[in-house]
Write a protein that holds these residues in place. Structure first.
Motif, PDB file in Angstrom:
ATOM      1  N   MET A   1       0.817  -1.195   0.000  1.00 40.25           N
ATOM      2  CA  MET A   1       0.000   0.000   0.000  1.00 40.25           C
ATOM      3  C   MET A   1       0.863   1.262   0.000  1.00 40.25           C
ATOM      4  N   THR A   2       1.995   1.193   0.698  1.00 39.02           N
ATOM      5  CA  THR A   2       2.874   2.354   0.740  1.00 39.02           C
ATOM      6  C   THR A   2       3.445   2.652  -0.643  1.00 39.02           C
ATOM      7  N   GLY A   3       3.800   1.604  -1.386  1.00 39.48           N
ATOM      8  CA  GLY A   3       4.298   1.790  -2.744  1.00 39.48           C
ATOM      9  C   GLY A   3       3.260   2.459  -3.623  1.00 39.48           C
ATOM     10  N   LEU A   4       2.011   2.085  -3.463  1.00 40.00           N
ATOM     11  CA  LEU A   4       0.913   2.683  -4.217  1.00 40.00           C
ATOM     12  C   LEU A   4       0.811   4.172  -3.910  1.00 40.00           C
ATOM     13  N   ARG A   5       0.851   4.518  -2.638  1.00 42.08           N
ATOM     14  CA  ARG A   5       0.790   5.934  -2.245  1.00 42.08           C
ATOM     15  C   ARG A   5       1.985   6.709  -2.769  1.00 42.08           C
ATOM     16  N   ASN A   6       3.171   6.104  -2.701  1.00 41.79           N
ATOM     17  CA  ASN A   6       4.381   6.790  -3.166  1.00 41.79           C
ATOM     18  C   ASN A   6       4.313   7.085  -4.651  1.00 41.79           C
ATOM     19  N   ILE A   7       3.912   6.116  -5.436  1.00 42.66           N
ATOM     20  CA  ILE A   7       3.887   6.303  -6.890  1.00 42.66           C
ATOM     21  C   ILE A   7       2.787   7.269  -7.295  1.00 42.66           C
ATOM     22  N   ILE A   8       1.602   7.101  -6.735  1.00 42.16           N
ATOM     23  CA  ILE A   8       0.507   8.011  -7.083  1.00 42.16           C
ATOM     24  C   ILE A   8       0.792   9.412  -6.548  1.00 42.16           C
ATOM     25  N   GLY A   9       1.435   9.506  -5.399  1.00 44.48           N
ATOM     26  CA  GLY A   9       1.755  10.803  -4.807  1.00 44.48           C
ATOM     27  C   GLY A   9       2.754  11.610  -5.616  1.00 44.48           C
TER      28      GLY A   9
END
Length: 109
Positions: A1-9
């Protein structure tokens, strides 16, 4: 989930919505690198929907409104500059008693 937030962010919302395939491939690579240690192979990842918090939606609406207002001001200023009936203050100052006329325009009296 953190990777998802990092990339979308790292991307603007417009990019997230328009460049979905690019972001999907970045997410797939990120997930694949994390899961290969477990012996799993990720072949495809697809982001279906992006839900934004209400606070972020409000901020984005305010930003869009500010951009619209800025464009409106620019258009209005360009129209005023191009207006043939517009006279600059230097025109009035070159006329006899021009300062008096400028004062009249400024005060409305």
């Amino acid at each position: 989930m953190t990777g998802l937030r990092n990339i979308i962010g790292q991307h603007d919302l417009d990019e997230v919505l328009q460049e979905r395939n690019k972001i999907n491939s970045l997410l797939c690579e990120n997930i694949a690198s994390s899961t290969t240690a477990w012996g799993l192979e990720v072949q495809r990842f697809e982001m279906k929907d992006v839900e934004l918090p209400v606070a972020m939606q409000q901020v984005m609406a305010m930003q869009a409104e500010a951009i619209r207002e800025k464009r409106a001001r620019i258009i209005k200023a360009e129209a005023a500059v191009r207006s043939p009936g517009r006279r600059s203050s230097s025109y009035f100052l070159r006329q006899p008693n021009g300062w008096l006329r400028l004062r009249h325009f400024a005060t409305g009296k």
